[in-house]
Design a protein around this motif. Structure first.
Motif, PDB file in Angstrom:
ATOM      1  N   VAL A 158       0.831  -1.205   0.000  1.00 46.81           N
ATOM      2  CA  VAL A 158       0.000   0.000   0.000  1.00 46.81           C
ATOM      3  C   VAL A 158       0.869   1.259   0.000  1.00 46.81           C
ATOM      4  CG1 VAL A 158      -1.641   1.342   1.380  1.00 46.81           C
ATOM      5  CG2 VAL A 158      -1.979  -1.119   1.075  1.00 46.81           C
ATOM      6  N   ALA A 159       1.993   1.222   0.743  1.00 45.37           N
ATOM      7  CA  ALA A 159       2.851   2.395   0.848  1.00 45.37           C
ATOM      8  C   ALA A 159       3.584   2.696  -0.458  1.00 45.37           C
ATOM      9  CB  ALA A 159       3.866   2.199   1.973  1.00 45.37           C
ATOM     10  N   ASN A 160       3.830   1.670  -1.267  1.00 41.51           N
ATOM     11  CA  ASN A 160       4.648   1.853  -2.463  1.00 41.51           C
ATOM     12  C   ASN A 160       3.866   1.897  -3.772  1.00 41.51           C
ATOM     13  OD1 ASN A 160       7.755   1.680  -1.831  1.00 41.51           O
ATOM     14  ND2 ASN A 160       6.754   0.222  -0.443  1.00 41.51           N
ATOM     15  N   ILE A 161       2.621   1.420  -3.756  1.00 44.54           N
ATOM     16  CA  ILE A 161       1.843   1.309  -4.990  1.00 44.54           C
ATOM     17  C   ILE A 161       0.682   2.293  -4.965  1.00 44.54           C
ATOM     18  CG2 ILE A 161       0.442  -0.247  -6.418  1.00 44.54           C
ATOM     19  CD1 ILE A 161       2.079  -2.578  -5.241  1.00 44.54           C
ATOM     20  N   ASP A 162       0.528   3.044  -6.018  1.00 47.26           N
ATOM     21  CA  ASP A 162      -0.564   4.016  -6.143  1.00 47.26           C
ATOM     22  C   ASP A 162      -1.832   3.279  -6.565  1.00 47.26           C
ATOM     23  OD1 ASP A 162      -2.302   6.064  -6.642  1.00 47.26           O
ATOM     24  OD2 ASP A 162      -1.126   6.996  -8.231  1.00 47.26           O
ATOM     25  N   ASP A 163      -2.739   3.065  -5.610  1.00 45.87           N
ATOM     26  CA  ASP A 163      -3.932   2.271  -5.926  1.00 45.87           C
ATOM     27  C   ASP A 163      -4.966   3.048  -6.735  1.00 45.87           C
ATOM     28  OD1 ASP A 163      -4.957   3.961  -4.024  1.00 45.87           O
ATOM     29  OD2 ASP A 163      -5.723   2.389  -2.698  1.00 45.87           O
ATOM     30  N   GLN A 164      -4.671   4.311  -7.069  1.00 48.57           N
ATOM     31  CA  GLN A 164      -5.540   5.037  -7.990  1.00 48.57           C
ATOM     32  C   GLN A 164      -5.212   4.703  -9.438  1.00 48.57           C
ATOM     33  OE1 GLN A 164      -8.206   7.102  -7.043  1.00 48.57           O
ATOM     34  NE2 GLN A 164      -7.706   6.035  -5.158  1.00 48.57           N
ATOM     35  N   GLU A 165      -3.975   4.251  -9.671  1.00 47.68           N
ATOM     36  CA  GLU A 165      -3.569   3.863 -11.015  1.00 47.68           C
ATOM     37  C   GLU A 165      -3.407   2.354 -11.127  1.00 47.68           C
ATOM     38  OE1 GLU A 165      -0.183   5.076 -14.362  1.00 47.68           O
ATOM     39  OE2 GLU A 165      -0.012   5.796 -12.299  1.00 47.68           O
ATOM     40  N   ASP A 166      -2.932   1.729 -10.061  1.00 49.33           N
ATOM     41  CA  ASP A 166      -2.690   0.292 -10.047  1.00 49.33           C
ATOM     42  C   ASP A 166      -3.625  -0.372  -9.045  1.00 49.33           C
ATOM     43  OD1 ASP A 166      -0.531   0.689 -11.880  1.00 49.33           O
ATOM     44  OD2 ASP A 166       0.723   1.321 -10.191  1.00 49.33           O
ATOM     45  N   PHE A 167      -3.503  -1.675  -8.888  1.00 43.64           N
ATOM     46  CA  PHE A 167      -4.448  -2.446  -8.062  1.00 43.64           C
ATOM     47  C   PHE A 167      -3.658  -3.355  -7.121  1.00 43.64           C
ATOM     48  CE2 PHE A 167      -7.003  -6.138  -7.080  1.00 43.64           C
ATOM     49  CZ  PHE A 167      -8.279  -5.627  -6.872  1.00 43.64           C
ATOM     50  N   ILE A 168      -4.085  -3.408  -5.876  1.00 46.11           N
ATOM     51  CA  ILE A 168      -3.449  -4.275  -4.881  1.00 46.11           C
ATOM     52  C   ILE A 168      -4.509  -5.223  -4.334  1.00 46.11           C
ATOM     53  CG2 ILE A 168      -2.029  -4.361  -2.795  1.00 46.11           C
ATOM     54  CD1 ILE A 168      -1.674  -1.278  -3.158  1.00 46.11           C
ATOM     55  N   GLY A 169      -4.199  -6.511  -4.254  1.00 51.22           N
ATOM     56  CA  GLY A 169      -5.140  -7.493  -3.733  1.00 51.22           C
ATOM     57  C   GLY A 169      -4.447  -8.514  -2.860  1.00 51.22           C
ATOM     58  N   HIS A 170      -5.251  -9.195  -2.032  1.00 52.30           N
ATOM     59  CA  HIS A 170      -4.758 -10.262  -1.156  1.00 52.30           C
ATOM     60  C   HIS A 170      -5.524 -11.536  -1.514  1.00 52.30           C
ATOM     61  CE1 HIS A 170      -3.702 -11.590   3.248  1.00 52.30           C
ATOM     62  NE2 HIS A 170      -3.291 -12.440   2.327  1.00 52.30           N
ATOM     63  N   ILE A 171      -4.833 -12.451  -2.205  1.00 48.24           N
ATOM     64  CA  ILE A 171      -5.473 -13.685  -2.650  1.00 48.24           C
ATOM     65  C   ILE A 171      -5.875 -14.544  -1.465  1.00 48.24           C
ATOM     66  CG2 ILE A 171      -5.120 -15.804  -3.985  1.00 48.24           C
ATOM     67  CD1 ILE A 171      -3.091 -14.219  -5.677  1.00 48.24           C
ATOM     68  N   GLY A 172      -5.016 -14.585  -0.456  1.00 46.65           N
ATOM     69  CA  GLY A 172      -5.258 -15.388   0.730  1.00 46.65           C
ATOM     70  C   GLY A 172      -3.938 -15.915   1.260  1.00 46.65           C
ATOM     71  N   GLY A 173      -3.898 -16.218   2.568  1.00 43.52           N
ATOM     72  CA  GLY A 173      -2.668 -16.715   3.151  1.00 43.52           C
ATOM     73  C   GLY A 173      -1.536 -15.730   2.955  1.00 43.52           C
ATOM     74  N   ASP A 174      -0.396 -16.228   2.443  1.00 42.71           N
ATOM     75  CA  ASP A 174       0.751 -15.349   2.218  1.00 42.71           C
ATOM     76  C   ASP A 174       0.899 -14.975   0.748  1.00 42.71           C
ATOM     77  OD1 ASP A 174       1.420 -17.963   1.522  1.00 42.71           O
ATOM     78  OD2 ASP A 174       3.540 -17.691   1.985  1.00 42.71           O
ATOM     79  N   ASP A 175      -0.189 -15.031  -0.005  1.00 44.36           N
ATOM     80  CA  ASP A 175      -0.180 -14.698  -1.433  1.00 44.36           C
ATOM     81  C   ASP A 175      -0.876 -13.364  -1.676  1.00 44.36           C
ATOM     82  OD1 ASP A 175       1.131 -17.029  -2.387  1.00 44.36           O
ATOM     83  OD2 ASP A 175      -0.717 -18.158  -2.122  1.00 44.36           O
ATOM     84  N   PHE A 176      -0.128 -12.438  -2.286  1.00 45.67           N
ATOM     85  CA  PHE A 176      -0.650 -11.127  -2.625  1.00 45.67           C
ATOM     86  C   PHE A 176      -0.480 -10.901  -4.127  1.00 45.67           C
ATOM     87  CE2 PHE A 176       0.566 -10.981   1.776  1.00 45.67           C
ATOM     88  CZ  PHE A 176      -0.363 -10.171   2.400  1.00 45.67           C
ATOM     89  N   VAL A 177      -1.238  -9.931  -4.662  1.00 46.44           N
ATOM     90  CA  VAL A 177      -1.135  -9.626  -6.079  1.00 46.44           C
ATOM     91  C   VAL A 177      -1.170  -8.114  -6.276  1.00 46.44           C
ATOM     92  CG1 VAL A 177      -3.634  -9.689  -6.500  1.00 46.44           C
ATOM     93  CG2 VAL A 177      -2.048 -10.163  -8.376  1.00 46.44           C
ATOM     94  N   ALA A 178      -0.383  -7.657  -7.247  1.00 43.26           N
ATOM     95  CA  ALA A 178      -0.441  -6.259  -7.672  1.00 43.26           C
ATOM     96  C   ALA A 178      -0.605  -6.254  -9.185  1.00 43.26           C
ATOM     97  CB  ALA A 178       0.824  -5.514  -7.265  1.00 43.26           C
ATOM     98  N   ILE A 179      -1.567  -5.484  -9.668  1.00 43.70           N
ATOM     99  CA  ILE A 179      -1.816  -5.377 -11.108  1.00 43.70           C
ATOM    100  C   ILE A 179      -1.434  -3.966 -11.516  1.00 43.70           C
ATOM    101  CG2 ILE A 179      -3.518  -5.615 -12.948  1.00 43.70           C
ATOM    102  CD1 ILE A 179      -5.170  -7.332 -11.009  1.00 43.70           C
ATOM    103  N   PHE A 180      -0.359  -3.875 -12.288  1.00 44.31           N
ATOM    104  CA  PHE A 180       0.213  -2.572 -12.627  1.00 44.31           C
ATOM    105  C   PHE A 180      -0.214  -2.119 -14.023  1.00 44.31           C
ATOM    106  CE2 PHE A 180       3.254  -4.204  -9.500  1.00 44.31           C
ATOM    107  CZ  PHE A 180       3.436  -3.098  -8.680  1.00 44.31           C
TER     108      PHE A 180
END
Length: 434
Positions: free
Chosen positions: A298-320
Motif C-alpha cells: 500500500v505504501a509503495n503502490i498508487d492504488d488510484q492507477e494500479d491495483f493491490i489485492g490479497h489472494i489469501g494466506g501469504d499470497d498477494f497480487v499487484a496489477i500494474f
C-alpha cells in the motif's frame, strides 16, 4: 464595526427580513434527491445580501446565536409551506449550540409549530470559526438525537476541524464540500479524496451526500456512484486481516483490463519460509508479517492507477498499469529485506528450528519475498490464456532463486511463449526450504 452595518443587521433581525432558498441534496449511493438544504440570503441590494457577510456581521456584533436561531425558524416554516418531500437539512453553527443563552428545545418547538415530522429534520453542522469546546457540542448533539434528529457534518474538507468533528461526533451523514465535487471527473486528486471519504463512511456506516452537482454532466454523478460501488464491492470481498480486495475484485480487475486490451503487468507476491515462521512463533506473529507485507504494498503502490489485492494466506497480487512497475517491485523487495528481521524477536541471524511437513526438524533462515511477474501486451488472443497458470510459472522460477527475487515472464504477442530472464533484487538471502 461599521455603525451603518450594525443598524442594518438590527433591522434585518428585528424585521425577519431574510429570504429562504432550498438546494437539493443528492444521495451519492442512490443518485436520488435525498432532501433539501435551507439557505438564507439577506436583503437584496445591501451589503448583507451574501450569507457570508451576513453571518460575519452577526459574529462581530455578538448576535450570531440570535441570527442562527431566526434562520432555523424561517427555514422550517418555509419548508412546511412548500410541502417539500424528503429531509430538511438545517444549518446550525456549533457556536450557537454552546452559547450561554441557548435554550434547549427551541428547534423542536419551531418544528412542532410548523407541523413537520422531527424524523425529517437533519441538523447540519456548519463552522464559521474554530470549535473550541468539542465536549459541549457533543452533549448538544446527544440532545438533538434524543429528540429524534439525525446529525450531518457539513462541507467535509472545507471547515476548520471537519475531520476531528467526524471522529468526535460520529455523525449519521457527511456532506462533501463542493470544491471536491466540482471537476472531480477530471481531477485524480479529488477522486482520491472522495474515494477515501467513501471508504471511511462505509466502514462507519455513515451516509455520504453532496451538493453542487448541477453541472450539466451526467458523468459527475455517475462517477461518484461508480466510486461508491467500487468501495462497497471491495469492502464486501476484502480479506478480513489486511482489508485488501480479495479474489472477486481481483478477477473483476483482470477481466476489465483484458476487455480494454491494454498493456498491464500482474505481479504475484509469495513469502518464502512463512509456514515455518508461523509454526514457530504462532499465528499472531504470522498475522503481523502478513499485515507488514500488505502495508509495504500500500505504501509503495498508487492504488488510484494500479491495483493491490490479497489472494489469501501469504499470497498477494499487484496489477500494474504504470510503466515504472519494476522499480516499484524492486523497492518493495529491498524494504522487505531491510525490515523483516525485526519480527524475529531477536533470534540471532533470524534462524529458527521447527519441523517440516514430513515431521522432520529443520533449520530455516530469514523469510524472503518471491515475485513472479507476468507482462501482458495488447493482442487478440490473450482471452484464451490461463493467466493463473502463467503466473504460477513465473512464481515458481522466482522461488527457485535464492533471496528476495523478481522473475519476469513476458507473454508473447503470438500464441507461443517466450520467457524473459530473471531480474533479482539487489539484496539477497539464502533459504533452505519453502
Amino acid at each position: 464595526m461599521d455603525q451603518n452595518i450594525e443598524s442594518l443587521l438590527h433591522a434585518v433581525i428585528q424585521g425577519q427580513n431574510l429570504k429562504v432558498h432550498f438546494q437539493p441534496i443528492v444521495h451519492i449511493q442512490t443518485r436520488q434527491i435525498y432532501g433539501y438544504e435551507g439557505l438564507i440570503r439577506g436583503p437584496v441590494n445591501t451589503v448583507l445580501h451574501s450569507p457570508t457577510r451576513l453571518f460575519e456581521a452577526a459574529t462581530r456584533a455578538g448576535r450570531l446565536a440570535e441570527l442562527d436561531l431566526l434562520c432555523r425558524q424561517l427555514v422550517i416554516k418555509r419548508f412546511a409551506q412548500l410541502r417539500l418531500p424528503g429531509r430538511l437539512f438545517i444549518n446550525v453553527d456549533p457556536f450557537s449550540l454552546v452559547h450561554e443563552h441557548s435554550r434547549e428545545g427551541q428547534t423542536l418547538e419551531f418544528i412542532e409549530q410548523a407541523g413537520v415530522n422531527p424524523s425529517q429534520v437533519i441538523i447540519e453542522l456548519t463552522e464559521t470559526h474554530p470549535v473550541e469546546d468539542v465536549q459541549l457540542m457533543q452533549q448538544a448533539m446527544v440532545h438533538y438525537r434524543q429528540m429524534g434528529f439525525r446529525v450531518a457534518l457539513d462541507d467535509l474538507g472545507a471547515s476548520y476541524s471537519g475531520l476531528k468533528l467526524w471522529s468526535e461526533i460520529r455523525p449519521d451523514i457527511v456532506k462533501i464540500d463542493r470544491h471536491f465535487i466540482q471537476g472531480v471527473d477530471q481531477d485524480r486528486t479529488k477522486q482520491q479524496f472522495v474515494s477515501a471519504i467513501l471508504k471511511t463512511a462505509t466502514a462507519l456506516g455513515c451516509r455520504v451526500i453532496t451538493e453542487g452537482v448541477e453541472t450539466g454532466k451526467g458523468r459527475l454523478i455517475d462517477l461518484l456512484h461508480e466510486i461508491t460501488k467500487l468501495q462497497v464491492n471491495r469492502a464486501r470481498h476484502a480479506n478480513p486481516l489486511t482489508l485488501l480486495p480479495g479474489n472477486v475484485p481481483i478477477q473483476q480487475q483482470l477481466q476489465k483490463l483484458f476487455r480494454q486490451n491494454i498493456a498491464f503487468t500482474v505481479c504475484y507476491f509469495d513469502l518464502d519460509n512463512f509456514k515455518p515462521f508461523n509454526d514457530f512463533f504462532g499465528f499472531s506473529r504470522g498475522d503481523k508479517v502478513l499485515r507488514f507485507v500488505s502495508e509495504l504494498l500500500v505504501a509503495n503502490i498508487d492504488d488510484q492507477e494500479d491495483f493491490i489485492g490479497h489472494i489469501g494466506g501469504d499470497d498477494f497480487v499487484a496489477i500494474f498499469h504504470s510503466i515504472h512497475w519494476q522499480a516499484t517491485v524492486e523497492r518493495i523487495l529491498q524494504q522487505f529485506d531491510d525490515s523483516i528481521g525485526g519480527l524475529y524477536n531477536g533470534h540471532i541471524g533470524c534462524v529458527i528450528k521447527t519441523t517440516d511437513r514430513e515431521g522432520v526438524e529443520r533449520q530455516y533462515r530469514q523469510m524472503t519475498l518471491s515475485v513472479g511477474a507476468v507482462v501482458v501486451r495488447p493482442t487478440e488472443w490473450h482471452c484464451h490464456i490461463d493467466l493463473s497458470e502463467e503466473a504460477s510459472i513465473a512464481k515458481h522460477h522466482a522461488k527457485a532463486m535464492p533471496g528476495s527475487t523478481l522473475y519476469i515472464h513476458e507473454l508473447a504477442s503470438e500464441p507461443h511463449f517466450a520467457l524473459a530472464g530473471k531480474s533479482p533484487s539487489a539484496h539477497k538471502t539464502d533459504q533452505t526450504a519453502d
